[in-house]
Design an enzyme around this catalytic site. Sequence first.
Site, mmCIF file in Angstrom:
data_model
loop_
_atom_site.group_PDB
_atom_site.id
_atom_site.type_symbol
_atom_site.label_atom_id
_atom_site.label_comp_id
_atom_site.label_asym_id
_atom_site.label_seq_id
_atom_site.Cartn_x
_atom_site.Cartn_y
_atom_site.Cartn_z
ATOM 1 N N SER A 1 0.819 -1.192 0.000
ATOM 2 C CA SER A 1 0.000 0.000 0.000
ATOM 3 C C SER A 1 0.860 1.252 0.000
ATOM 4 O O SER A 1 2.032 1.224 0.339
ATOM 5 C CB SER A 1 -0.939 0.014 1.199
ATOM 6 O OG SER A 1 -0.206 0.342 2.352
ATOM 7 N N LYS A 2 0.229 2.316 -0.381
ATOM 8 C CA LYS A 2 0.924 3.571 -0.626
ATOM 9 C C LYS A 2 1.684 4.075 0.594
ATOM 10 O O LYS A 2 2.714 4.707 0.458
ATOM 11 C CB LYS A 2 -0.111 4.609 -1.053
ATOM 12 C CG LYS A 2 0.428 5.659 -1.986
ATOM 13 C CD LYS A 2 -0.696 6.272 -2.767
ATOM 14 C CE LYS A 2 -0.838 7.739 -2.647
ATOM 15 N NZ LYS A 2 -2.045 8.271 -3.243
ATOM 16 N N ARG A 3 1.145 3.781 1.757
ATOM 17 C CA ARG A 3 1.784 4.353 2.941
ATOM 18 C C ARG A 3 3.082 3.646 3.344
ATOM 19 O O ARG A 3 3.854 4.157 4.127
ATOM 20 C CB ARG A 3 0.810 4.384 4.113
ATOM 21 C CG ARG A 3 -0.244 3.325 4.068
ATOM 22 C CD ARG A 3 -1.302 3.550 5.127
ATOM 23 N NE ARG A 3 -0.743 4.230 6.293
ATOM 24 C CZ ARG A 3 -1.206 4.123 7.512
ATOM 25 N NH1 ARG A 3 -2.256 3.350 7.728
ATOM 26 N NH2 ARG A 3 -0.656 4.771 8.521
#
Length: 480
Positions: free
Chosen positions: A252-254
Site C-alpha cells: 500500500s501507498k503508505r
Amino acid sequence: MEVRTRFAPSPTGYMHIGNLRTALYAYLHARKNKGTFILRIEDTDQARLVEDSVKVIYESLRVTGLEHDEGPDIGGPVGPYVQSARRPLYKEYAEKLLKEGHAYRCFCEKHEKTENPAEEEHEGVILGYDGRCRRLSEAEVQEKLAKGLPYVIRQKIDHEGRTTFKDFVYGEITVEHKQLDDQILLKRDGYPTYNFANVVDDHLMGITHVMRGCEYISSTPKYILLYKAFGWEAPEHIHLPLIMNADGHKLSKREGSVALSDFLDKGYLPEAILNYIALLGWNPGTEQEFFTKAGLIEKFDIARIGKSQACFDEKKLSWLNGQHIKALKPEAAHALFLRFYPEKTQKDFDVVKLSGLIQGKVEKPSDIPPMVAFLTELDGNYSTELFINKKNKTTLEGSRAVLTDLQAILSALTAWDHAAVYGAVNSYAESKASKIGPIMWPLRIALSGLAVTPTGAIEIAELLGKEESLRRISVAIGRL
RNA sequence: GCCCUCUUCGUCUAGCGGUUAGGACGCUGCCCUUUCAAGGCAGAGAUCACGGGUUCGAAUCCCGUAGAGGGCGCCA
C-alpha cells in the site's frame, strides 16, 4: 478464437505496481497469442476523480512499453473505451435486467441495509442489504417513481443454492448464494458500479480472458450470475495472487514505494521492473530469471501463474536492475546515470568515462550521488584505520612508506593516463618485490578516504587528475 | 462474525507418489584480481505450517487444525 485481454485501471493519480503487473500479464498473454490488448478507463466514481490521472496511465504504459491496440486515445471497434462515456449503455442493460426480472429498483437510503438498523451490527456482524425493496409491489414502485424518489438498481440474487465457477489459476470456486447480497448495479447518479460495468464492458468488448487481482475472487459468482442473467457466455477468469509488502501486508501507498514512478525515480529501468514483477507470481519453469520484454512475451504462459501471494523484495529488484544495466550499451547506461550525477561532478569530471567505469557496479542509480561524492570532496577526517587491511597485510607504517615513495614517483610522471599511472605503480611494486595489492590498497584509501569505492585506485587517480591526486596523497602522509 | 483462498530455505520460486527437496536474491567463505565490487567456485540456510489418514512409499492425494491474506461499499 482470438484472444482479447484488457487492462482496466481507475484513474487514481498513480500507477500501482500491482496493477502494473496485472497489465503486464494481460499484455503478455495477448501478445503471446497474437491477440489484442485493450485499455479501458474505469472512471465511474465521480467523487474520486483525480485531475490528469488518465495521463499517468498513458505515460506508465508508454514508458514500460505495454502498448495497447485499442483504447481511448487510439480508438477501436468497440469504443468508447472510457466508462463515463458509456453511461447510456449501462442504463440500457440495467433496464433490460429490470424488465426481465433479474434486477429491481431500490429506494432505500445510502447505507440502509435492514428494516431494523439496530440489528445491523451486533457482535461485529455486518449484514448485507436485506433485499427489502424487492418486495415492493408494482404499484408501490410506480408511486415512488411518480414522486420522483431517487433509486438505485440492484441485482436480484436468489438466496437459495450456490454458484461454482472455474478460475484458471485457483480452480473451482463455490460460493453459497446466501453469502451474496443484492449488489447495486446502477448508482443513484446513473453511473454503474465497477462490478456491473465490468461485466457489460467485458462482454461488449469481446474480452476472452479477464485478469485481475484475486481480491475480486469472492465477488466473481455475482459476475457469473450477471452473465447468466444476460444469457452471455462468461469469459475465462484468471485471478492473480496479490503482491505483498516485505512485512506481509498488502502493498500500500503508505509503506514506501508502490507507484511505478517511485521506482522510475530511483533509476530502475522499466524493463527491469517488468522483469521483476513478472516473476512475482509467475515463473518460466526453467531457471532463467533475466528477461527482456520480448523474452517475456516468448516465454509467458498463464498456466504457470502461481497461487500464493508474493512479498515484494526490493533487493532482488535491485540486483535484477544491475543485470539489466550491465546489458545496456555504454551510451544508454550513461544517459541513465547522467540524471543522478551531482552538478559539480558533471562540471569537474569526465562523466562519460565515469559512467563506463561504474556501469558494471551500479544496481540502483539513485545510489550514485553518495557513491561519487568523494570525487568532488575528500573527507579529510577519514579514519586512518582504513589503511590497515588484513588481506593485503598493510599497516600504518607501511602505508606511509608506500605513499611517500609513490608521491615522488607519481609527481615525476609527465603523462597522466591509465597506462602511465598503472605502469608507474606496477614497476614500483616490482622494485619492492611486492604484489600489487599492498601498494594499491593505501593508494586507493589516500585517494578516496573510503573503504569501498565504485572503481579502482588507478581509475580514481585518472579521474582526479595529477594535481588533486598528489594533494590527497600528501594529505594522507600528513595524517599517518 | 460469515465466506473465499493460500501455506516448500529470511525473500522469490522449482517440484505435480519414489529427488541427496533444485535454482535465484540476500548472507558467509575461498579463488582471481588494480582494494571493495564485478566474475568464478563453495557453504550455511527448508523436520516442505501442524495433526491425522490413503499408500509398499506423500512436499506431492484426502480430512481436520492453525496461521496468513482477501471479500462482505451507491470504492475499484
